[in-house]
Design an enzyme around this catalytic site. Sequence first.
Site, short mmCIF file in Angstrom:
data_model
loop_
_atom_site.label_atom_id
_atom_site.label_comp_id
_atom_site.label_asym_id
_atom_site.label_seq_id
_atom_site.Cartn_x
_atom_site.Cartn_y
_atom_site.Cartn_z
N GLY A 1 0.84 -1.19 0.00
CA GLY A 1 0.00 0.00 0.00
C GLY A 1 0.88 1.24 0.00
O GLY A 1 2.02 1.18 0.46
N GLN B 1 3.42 9.98 0.81
CA GLN B 1 4.67 9.24 1.03
C GLN B 1 5.66 9.43 -0.12
O GLN B 1 6.84 9.10 0.02
CB GLN B 1 4.39 7.74 1.20
N CYS C 1 5.84 -0.11 7.57
CA CYS C 1 5.52 1.10 6.84
C CYS C 1 6.72 1.50 6.01
O CYS C 1 7.84 1.55 6.53
CB CYS C 1 5.15 2.22 7.81
N LEU C 2 6.51 1.80 4.74
CA LEU C 2 7.63 2.16 3.86
C LEU C 2 8.29 3.47 4.31
O LEU C 2 9.43 3.74 3.97
CB LEU C 2 7.17 2.27 2.40
N HIS D 1 -4.31 1.73 7.20
CA HIS D 1 -2.96 2.27 7.37
C HIS D 1 -2.72 3.42 6.39
O HIS D 1 -2.24 4.50 6.77
CB HIS D 1 -1.94 1.14 7.17
N GLU D 2 -3.08 3.19 5.12
CA GLU D 2 -2.86 4.22 4.09
C GLU D 2 -3.82 5.40 4.26
O GLU D 2 -3.45 6.55 4.05
CB GLU D 2 -3.00 3.62 2.68
N HIS E 1 -2.45 7.72 6.64
CA HIS E 1 -1.41 8.58 6.04
C HIS E 1 -2.05 9.83 5.42
O HIS E 1 -1.52 10.94 5.56
CB HIS E 1 -0.66 7.84 4.94
ZN ZN Z 1 2.84 3.61 5.98
#
Ligand code: ZN
Length: 171
Positions: free
Chosen positions: A45, A50, A93-94, A135-136, A139
């Site tokens: 995701g 991001q 998380c990236l 999660h996204e 963000h």
């Molecule tokens: Zn994340």
Amino acid sequence: MVRKIITFPAEILTKPTKRVEDFNTEIREIIKDMFDTMYSAEGVGLAANQIGIPLSILVIDTTPKEEAPNLRLVFINPRILNQEGRIKYKEGCLSFPGLSVEVERFKRVEVSALNEKTEEFRVILEDFPAVVFQHEYDHLQGITFIDRLKGWRKRLALERYKKILKERLRS
Ligand code: ZN
């Protein structure tokens, strides 16, 4: 095109994104780049902020997760219509490379959004896809997964992440 993923702490990750109002070719480029970047980082995701774009767009692709349904979806200006149940999942998380924390979220969410053709759609997500979506979605509100932790759990996660960052600088 694969873009650079912004990592925490960066201000853009802590600010709410803006709704997409103008559906131009640039939006299509951004979505394509989001998928390219997510696949290249082996994520499931990604939210637009991001990669440094403060717009309300998120993408998910749960195909790599074996027991989950293979869902590849684009959400522009998503809204959560209903949410129920609870699920705990150890998330990565990236934007926090190397850190994983257990977060509690809704087990089932009903969402409406626009797809990449700017058509409105509704979808019900359950279990893993629901976790990834939330999660996204967080963000896009300027909320990261450590904000979902309380008190000492949050402090511990931040300390662990600081250590990871230090070790990265050293190597
Ligand atoms: Zn994340």
